[in-house]
Design a protein around this motif. Structure first.
Motif, PDB file in Angstrom:
ATOM      1  N   ASP A  10       0.833  -1.207   0.000  1.00 37.41           N
ATOM      2  CA  ASP A  10       0.000   0.000   0.000  1.00 37.41           C
ATOM      3  C   ASP A  10       0.868   1.257   0.000  1.00 37.41           C
ATOM      4  O   ASP A  10       0.538   2.257  -0.640  1.00 37.41           O
ATOM      5  N   ARG A  11       1.963   1.182   0.719  1.00 39.75           N
ATOM      6  CA  ARG A  11       2.885   2.319   0.780  1.00 39.75           C
ATOM      7  C   ARG A  11       3.436   2.618  -0.615  1.00 39.75           C
ATOM      8  O   ARG A  11       3.468   3.777  -1.048  1.00 39.75           O
ATOM      9  N   LEU A  12       3.833   1.553  -1.334  1.00 38.07           N
ATOM     10  CA  LEU A  12       4.365   1.765  -2.685  1.00 38.07           C
ATOM     11  C   LEU A  12       3.255   2.167  -3.652  1.00 38.07           C
ATOM     12  O   LEU A  12       3.485   2.949  -4.574  1.00 38.07           O
ATOM     13  N   GLY A  13       2.043   1.640  -3.425  1.00 36.89           N
ATOM     14  CA  GLY A  13       0.920   2.011  -4.272  1.00 36.89           C
ATOM     15  C   GLY A  13       0.623   3.503  -4.190  1.00 36.89           C
ATOM     16  O   GLY A  13       0.356   4.153  -5.217  1.00 36.89           O
ATOM     17  N   ALA A  14       0.692   4.053  -2.977  1.00 35.44           N
ATOM     18  CA  ALA A  14       0.470   5.492  -2.798  1.00 35.44           C
ATOM     19  C   ALA A  14       1.577   6.287  -3.483  1.00 35.44           C
ATOM     20  O   ALA A  14       1.325   7.317  -4.130  1.00 35.44           O
ATOM     21  N   LEU A  15       2.808   5.787  -3.365  1.00 38.05           N
ATOM     22  CA  LEU A  15       3.942   6.472  -3.983  1.00 38.05           C
ATOM     23  C   LEU A  15       3.817   6.449  -5.511  1.00 38.05           C
ATOM     24  O   LEU A  15       4.149   7.425  -6.195  1.00 38.05           O
ATOM     25  N   ALA A  16       3.288   5.327  -6.032  1.00 34.61           N
ATOM     26  CA  ALA A  16       3.138   5.187  -7.480  1.00 34.61           C
ATOM     27  C   ALA A  16       2.164   6.222  -8.046  1.00 34.61           C
ATOM     28  O   ALA A  16       2.241   6.557  -9.230  1.00 34.61           O
ATOM     29  N   GLU A  17       1.255   6.705  -7.207  1.00 39.79           N
ATOM     30  CA  GLU A  17       0.262   7.682  -7.660  1.00 39.79           C
ATOM     31  C   GLU A  17       0.636   9.116  -7.318  1.00 39.79           C
ATOM     32  O   GLU A  17      -0.114  10.042  -7.632  1.00 39.79           O
ATOM     33  N   SER A  18       1.786   9.297  -6.668  1.00 37.37           N
ATOM     34  CA  SER A  18       2.199  10.642  -6.257  1.00 37.37           C
ATOM     35  C   SER A  18       2.967  11.345  -7.379  1.00 37.37           C
ATOM     36  O   SER A  18       3.414  10.710  -8.333  1.00 37.37           O
ATOM     37  N   ASP A  19       3.112  12.641  -7.242  1.00 33.21           N
ATOM     38  CA  ASP A  19       3.822  13.437  -8.243  1.00 33.21           C
ATOM     39  C   ASP A  19       5.261  13.688  -7.804  1.00 33.21           C
ATOM     40  O   ASP A  19       5.592  13.580  -6.636  1.00 33.21           O
ATOM     41  N   GLY A  20       6.091  14.060  -8.771  1.00 29.95           N
ATOM     42  CA  GLY A  20       7.449  14.493  -8.453  1.00 29.95           C
ATOM     43  C   GLY A  20       8.450  13.356  -8.378  1.00 29.95           C
ATOM     44  O   GLY A  20       8.146  12.266  -7.906  1.00 29.95           O
ATOM     45  N   GLY A  21       9.644  13.626  -8.882  1.00 26.23           N
ATOM     46  CA  GLY A  21      10.737  12.669  -8.761  1.00 26.23           C
ATOM     47  C   GLY A  21      10.786  11.599  -9.833  1.00 26.23           C
ATOM     48  O   GLY A  21      11.637  10.711  -9.782  1.00 26.23           O
ATOM     49  N   TRP A  22       9.875  11.679 -10.818  1.00 27.00           N
ATOM     50  CA  TRP A  22       9.811  10.632 -11.842  1.00 27.00           C
ATOM     51  C   TRP A  22      10.731  10.945 -13.018  1.00 27.00           C
ATOM     52  O   TRP A  22      10.962  12.106 -13.353  1.00 27.00           O
ATOM     53  N   MET A  23      11.227   9.880 -13.655  1.00 21.21           N
ATOM     54  CA  MET A  23      12.004   9.986 -14.893  1.00 21.21           C
ATOM     55  C   MET A  23      11.375   9.036 -15.907  1.00 21.21           C
ATOM     56  O   MET A  23      10.725   8.063 -15.508  1.00 21.21           O
ATOM     57  N   PRO A  24      11.580   9.284 -17.195  1.00 22.45           N
ATOM     58  CA  PRO A  24      11.121   8.293 -18.181  1.00 22.45           C
ATOM     59  C   PRO A  24      11.892   6.983 -17.998  1.00 22.45           C
ATOM     60  O   PRO A  24      13.113   6.996 -17.839  1.00 22.45           O
ATOM     61  N   LEU A  25      11.182   5.867 -18.037  1.00 21.58           N
ATOM     62  CA  LEU A  25      11.821   4.564 -17.877  1.00 21.58           C
ATOM     63  C   LEU A  25      12.875   4.347 -18.957  1.00 21.58           C
ATOM     64  O   LEU A  25      13.926   3.721 -18.706  1.00 21.58           O
ATOM     65  N   ALA A  26      12.616   4.885 -20.150  1.00 22.35           N
ATOM     66  CA  ALA A  26      13.552   4.694 -21.266  1.00 22.35           C
ATOM     67  C   ALA A  26      14.897   5.374 -21.019  1.00 22.35           C
ATOM     68  O   ALA A  26      15.872   5.087 -21.716  1.00 22.35           O
ATOM     69  N   ASP A  27      14.974   6.267 -20.019  1.00 19.67           N
ATOM     70  CA  ASP A  27      16.224   6.985 -19.747  1.00 19.67           C
ATOM     71  C   ASP A  27      17.178   6.221 -18.838  1.00 19.67           C
ATOM     72  O   ASP A  27      18.291   6.685 -18.595  1.00 19.67           O
ATOM     73  N   VAL A  28      16.761   5.082 -18.307  1.00 21.23           N
ATOM     74  CA  VAL A  28      17.635   4.342 -17.396  1.00 21.23           C
ATOM     75  C   VAL A  28      17.921   2.952 -17.951  1.00 21.23           C
ATOM     76  O   VAL A  28      17.215   2.462 -18.840  1.00 21.23           O
ATOM     77  N   THR A  29      18.945   2.318 -17.407  1.00 18.86           N
ATOM     78  CA  THR A  29      19.288   0.933 -17.747  1.00 18.86           C
ATOM     79  C   THR A  29      18.912   0.052 -16.567  1.00 18.86           C
ATOM     80  O   THR A  29      19.485   0.183 -15.482  1.00 18.86           O
ATOM     81  N   LEU A  30      17.942  -0.822 -16.799  1.00 13.15           N
ATOM     82  CA  LEU A  30      17.508  -1.732 -15.738  1.00 13.15           C
ATOM     83  C   LEU A  30      18.498  -2.882 -15.593  1.00 13.15           C
ATOM     84  O   LEU A  30      19.108  -3.318 -16.565  1.00 13.15           O
ATOM     85  N   THR A  31      18.630  -3.377 -14.359  1.00 14.43           N
ATOM     86  CA  THR A  31      19.446  -4.547 -14.111  1.00 14.43           C
ATOM     87  C   THR A  31      18.621  -5.538 -13.285  1.00 14.43           C
ATOM     88  O   THR A  31      17.410  -5.358 -13.141  1.00 14.43           O
TER      89      THR A  31
END
Length: 325
Positions: free
Chosen positions: A58-79
């Motif tokens: 639930d904590r992460l779910g709330a964070l997922a709906e919050s504003d600010g601090g986001w970057m496009p996923l395409a800008d990072v390299t996932l590992t």
């Protein structure tokens, strides 16, 4: 940067990832096509495994709906999205796959027709499911990498093979848990390709010893993992499509509904011996369609695209040892 779309086949509201930041890997939260870093304050825990020990979705779910601090996923390299202390692998666990293997052996080594061999093998598998135990072996956590790392094919063999598998990520510690309790110890799911060097599986110098999983499965990078750790509440692991393409050709295409031992049976069975720790991964077995079946093994330049329904897509590029990546 990620050159393919890891979100193909990913449909959860959010997931955990780890992504490259210089030489280090940082924990992140993915929602939609966006990612944001997750520190201890956002997590409410010291690190990923501490969070998984008592996941507060639930904590992460709330964070997922919050504003600010986001970057496009395409800008990072996932590992790799996990940092397991233990890796457990399951052998001979897709009913259809094992029936094919057993039937092929019976047809070669007896006077049974292929149909008789398949019927015999099917009866064997149903008996095993009813009264048998899952078959486990262990892998090295150091082999767990993301698909940002090319798979180096060791020069000591020409028969390196793929095995795309659903992997269970353990949440709170599981020790001697029942099948009924088992799913409450699962934090989430991810994708793992359990790469295997076929000519090293069985010892040739002393056949009585049997299998050599250390040498056949634990070369560097032999457990490409991720890209997402998808929370268990978003996944029904009992009926997911598992699909691997090699250079665009479909090699494996099956459903986890064909598992001989389902996820509760696997988690319970593995936990009888050693406690499963938060963040550990338990691979559920490979469906039919390995290179051994197709008589085609991994080569320099091959690209494996592995998708599990709801969990996204990993793309692993193969390079021969000594070749320029």
């Amino acid at each position: 940067m990620t050159h393919h779309d890891p979100t193909a086949g990913f449909d959860a509201p959010y997931a955990l990832v780890r992504y490259r930041e210089g030489a280090a890997a940082r924990l992140g939260l993915v929602a939609g096509g966006r990612i944001r870093p997750l520190g201890a304050d956002e997590l409410g825990a010291a690190d990923l495994n501490a969070f998984l020990a008592a996941p507060d979705w639930d904590r992460l779910g709330a964070l997922a709906e919050s504003d600010g601090g986001w970057m496009p996923l395409a800008d990072v390299t996932l590992t790799a999205p996990v940092e397991p202390r233990q890796v457990l692998q399951t052998g001979a666990n897709y009913r259809q796959h094992v029936i094919e293997l057993v039937a092929a052996g019976l047809t070669q080594n007896s006077d049974r027709t292929p149909e008789e061999a398949r019927e015999f093998a099917a009866r064997m598998m149903d008996e095993r499911k009813a009264n048998g135990e899952p078959y486990f072996f262990i892998g090295l956590p150091a082999c767990v990498v993301g698909d940002d790392v090319a798979l180096t094919l060791p020069g000591y063999s020409d028969v390196h093979d793929w095995e795309l598998e659903l992997a269970v990520v353990i949440g709170r510690e599981a020790f001697r848990v029942s099948r009924e309790e088992a799913l409450s110890h699962v934090a989430g799911y991810t994708i793992v390709n359990d790469v295997t060097t076929r000519d090293l599986v069985f010892r040739k110098d002393m056949k009585e010893i049997g299998t050599d999983w250390y040498r056949s499965k634990n070369a560097p990078g032999f457990l490409p993992t991720g890209p997402f750790l998808v929370p268990a509440p978003f996944v029904d692991g009992s009926q997911l499509n598992v699909r691997l393409e090699l250079n665009g050709d479909v090699m494996q295409d099956a459903s986890t509904s064909d598992l001989l031992f389902d996820i509760p049976a696997l988690v319970s069975g593995a936990s009888q011996t050693m406690p499963l720790l938060p963040g550990d991964i338990l691979l559920t077995g490979s469906p039919a369609g390995n290179g051994q079946h197709w008589k085609r093994f991994l080569r320099d330049g091959d690209v494996m695209t592995g998708t599990i329904q709801g969990l996204g897509t990993q793309v692993v590029r193969c390079v021969a040892e000594g070749a320029a990546a």
